[in-house]
Every structure is written in structure tokens, then in C-alpha cells.
Design an enzyme around this catalytic site. Structure first.
Site, PDB file in Angstrom:
ATOM      1  N   CYS A 159     -10.415  -4.490  -0.289  1.00 30.46           N
ATOM      2  CA  CYS A 159     -11.521  -3.529  -0.318  1.00 30.46           C
ATOM      3  C   CYS A 159     -12.340  -3.729  -1.593  1.00 30.46           C
ATOM      4  O   CYS A 159     -11.930  -4.423  -2.534  1.00 30.46           O
ATOM      5  CB  CYS A 159     -10.982  -2.099  -0.223  1.00 30.46           C
TER       6      CYS A 159
ATOM      7  N   GLU B   9      -3.020  -4.626  -3.189  1.00 28.58           N
ATOM      8  CA  GLU B   9      -3.534  -5.507  -4.239  1.00 28.58           C
ATOM      9  C   GLU B   9      -3.500  -4.824  -5.605  1.00 28.58           C
ATOM     10  O   GLU B   9      -3.141  -5.425  -6.613  1.00 28.58           O
ATOM     11  CB  GLU B   9      -4.976  -5.927  -3.926  1.00 28.58           C
TER      12      GLU B   9
ATOM     13  N   CYS C 161     -10.549  -2.892  -4.936  1.00 34.60           N
ATOM     14  CA  CYS C 161      -9.568  -3.905  -5.359  1.00 34.60           C
ATOM     15  C   CYS C 161     -10.265  -5.155  -5.887  1.00 34.60           C
ATOM     16  O   CYS C 161      -9.785  -5.780  -6.832  1.00 34.60           O
ATOM     17  CB  CYS C 161      -8.637  -4.257  -4.200  1.00 34.60           C
TER      18      CYS C 161
ATOM     19  N   CYS D 282      -3.966   0.670  -2.714  1.00 32.25           N
ATOM     20  CA  CYS D 282      -3.863  -0.550  -1.914  1.00 32.25           C
ATOM     21  C   CYS D 282      -2.797  -1.488  -2.481  1.00 32.25           C
ATOM     22  O   CYS D 282      -2.466  -1.427  -3.674  1.00 32.25           O
ATOM     23  CB  CYS D 282      -5.190  -1.291  -1.892  1.00 32.25           C
TER      24      CYS D 282
ATOM     25  N   ASN E 115       0.844  -1.200   0.000  1.00 34.23           N
ATOM     26  CA  ASN E 115       0.000   0.000   0.000  1.00 34.23           C
ATOM     27  C   ASN E 115       0.878   1.249   0.000  1.00 34.23           C
ATOM     28  O   ASN E 115       1.954   1.287   0.616  1.00 34.23           O
ATOM     29  CB  ASN E 115      -1.018   0.013   1.144  1.00 34.23           C
ATOM     30  N   ILE E 116       0.422   2.239  -0.737  1.00 32.97           N
ATOM     31  CA  ILE E 116       1.163   3.493  -0.895  1.00 32.97           C
ATOM     32  C   ILE E 116       0.192   4.622  -0.575  1.00 32.97           C
ATOM     33  O   ILE E 116      -0.698   4.934  -1.379  1.00 32.97           O
ATOM     34  CB  ILE E 116       1.723   3.629  -2.331  1.00 32.97           C
ATOM     35  N   GLU E 117       0.344   5.171   0.626  1.00 28.74           N
ATOM     36  CA  GLU E 117      -0.582   6.219   1.065  1.00 28.74           C
ATOM     37  C   GLU E 117      -0.102   7.587   0.599  1.00 28.74           C
ATOM     38  O   GLU E 117       1.041   7.756   0.152  1.00 28.74           O
ATOM     39  CB  GLU E 117      -0.716   6.167   2.594  1.00 28.74           C
TER      40      GLU E 117
HETATM   41  N1  THU Z   1      -5.256  -1.528   2.438  1.00 29.25           N
HETATM   42  C1  THU Z   1      -4.669  -2.329   1.510  1.00 29.25           C
HETATM   43  O1  THU Z   1      -3.621  -1.994   0.950  1.00 29.25           O
HETATM   44  N2  THU Z   1      -5.253  -3.507   1.215  1.00 29.25           N
HETATM   45  C2  THU Z   1      -6.296  -4.046   1.916  1.00 29.25           C
HETATM   46  O2  THU Z   1      -6.674  -5.178   1.660  1.00 29.25           O
HETATM   47  C3  THU Z   1      -6.962  -3.247   2.954  1.00 29.25           C
HETATM   48  C4  THU Z   1      -6.523  -1.837   3.066  1.00 29.25           C
HETATM   49  C5  THU Z   1      -4.564  -0.300   2.843  1.00 29.25           C
HETATM   50  C6  THU Z   1      -5.125   0.992   2.368  1.00 29.25           C
HETATM   51  C7  THU Z   1      -4.588   1.948   3.427  1.00 29.25           C
HETATM   52  O3  THU Z   1      -3.255   2.318   3.093  1.00 29.25           O
HETATM   53  C8  THU Z   1      -4.528   1.125   4.690  1.00 29.25           C
HETATM   54  O4  THU Z   1      -4.555  -0.231   4.260  1.00 29.25           O
HETATM   55  C9  THU Z   1      -5.646   1.387   5.662  1.00 29.25           C
HETATM   56  O5  THU Z   1      -6.871   1.301   5.028  1.00 29.25           O
END
Ligand code: THU
Length: 132
Positions: A86, A55, A89, A53, A42-44
Site C-alpha cells: 500500500c 511490510e 508501506c 501491514c 499483517n496485524i488487524e
Molecule cells: N495488507 C498488507 O499487510 N500488505 C499489503 O501489501 C496489502 C494489504 C493487509 C492489510 C489488511 O490487514 C489486509 O491486508 C487487507 O487490506
């Protein structure tokens, strides 16, 4: 790569996550039909809505590299809860994967749940659908 190895690789993949806002790091490893794997994390972003996300990072990397046939994905997180993908994804995976596509969701490094895209996203939107 067997499911245990795939889950272990997903835990490795979360090491490169950029998650300073949630502190919830996620790794995903996508297994292609030819055996190739693609990792994602995940890259916020400071403008939270731009977050990608794990995935989708893995999936978009695979597509960009020319791989479109997938068997399974393993997803791992740095803490609870278990990283069920989510809705966005699930729909992105459904663009390239059928209902039998297997999803391994890690509960811990040595415990994971097995499900399918069909179970996670029944009746996905699909222009190729012949349903009315
Ligand atoms: N996130 C994912 O990368 N994949 C998931 O299956 C659930 C959520 C990430 C998005 C965000 O960076 C953090 O988790 C919190 O929601």
C-alpha cells in the site's frame, strides 16, 4: 537467501497473521544487507484503521533491532489479489531504502513478480532531497 527462498519465507510468515476482519493474510520478509532477515505479517484490529501491514511489521522489527540497510523484500498473501504494498508501506520503505531496493511480489508459491521501490513510488517525499 535467494529470491525463491525469500518468497517461500514470506508464505511462512503469513501463518502468524492476525486478519480476522479481511481474512486476507499477508507475510513479508525483509532481507538486510548483512544477510539477516526479518519477518512480518499483517496485524488487524477491531478499530480497522489501526491495522499494521506485513511490510511495516517487518520493517519496524528490523529498525527496532538496529538494522537499517536493506536489499529486498518478498511479500506473499493467502489469496488473490497479489499483495502490492500500500502507499503507506511504500513511503515507510522509502525512509530507509533507495529506488533500487527490490520488491518480490508473490503471485503464487512458485511464481513472483520483481519490481523496485523506485517503480512503485517515484518522487517519494524525502527531506534529504535536493530537488526544489
Ligand atoms: N495488507 C498488507 O499487510 N500488505 C499489503 O501489501 C496489502 C494489504 C493487509 C492489510 C489488511 O490487514 C489486509 O491486508 C487487507 O487490506
Amino acid at each position: 537467501m535467494n529470491p525463491n527462498e525469500l518468497v517461500a519465507a514470506a508464505f511462512q510468515a503469513l501463518e502468524t497473521a492476525h486478519a480476522p476482519y479481511s481474512n486476507y493474510r499477508v507475510g513479508a520478509v525483509l532481507l538486510c544487507s548483512d544477510g539477516t532477515i526479518f519477518k512480518g505479517c499483517n496485524i488487524e484490529n477491531a478499530s480497522l484503521g489501526l491495522t499494521n501491514c506485513a511490510e511495516r511489521t517487518a520493517g519496524f522489527s528490523a529498525i527496532a533491532a538496529g538494522n537499517t540497510e536493506f536489499k529486498s523484500i518478498a511479500i506473499a498473501a493467502s489469496s488473490k489479489p497479489s499483495p502490492f504494498p500500500c502507499g503507506a508501506c511504500r513511503q515507510v520503505l522509502a525512509e530507509f531504502c533507495g529506488p533500487e531496493f527490490t520488491v518480490y511480489i508473490a503471485r503464487s508459491a512458485d511464481d513472483y513478480e520483481t519490481t523496485t521501490l523506485g517503480e512503485l513510488l517515484p518522487h517519494s517525499f524525502d527531506f534529504r532531497s535536493t530537488n526544489d
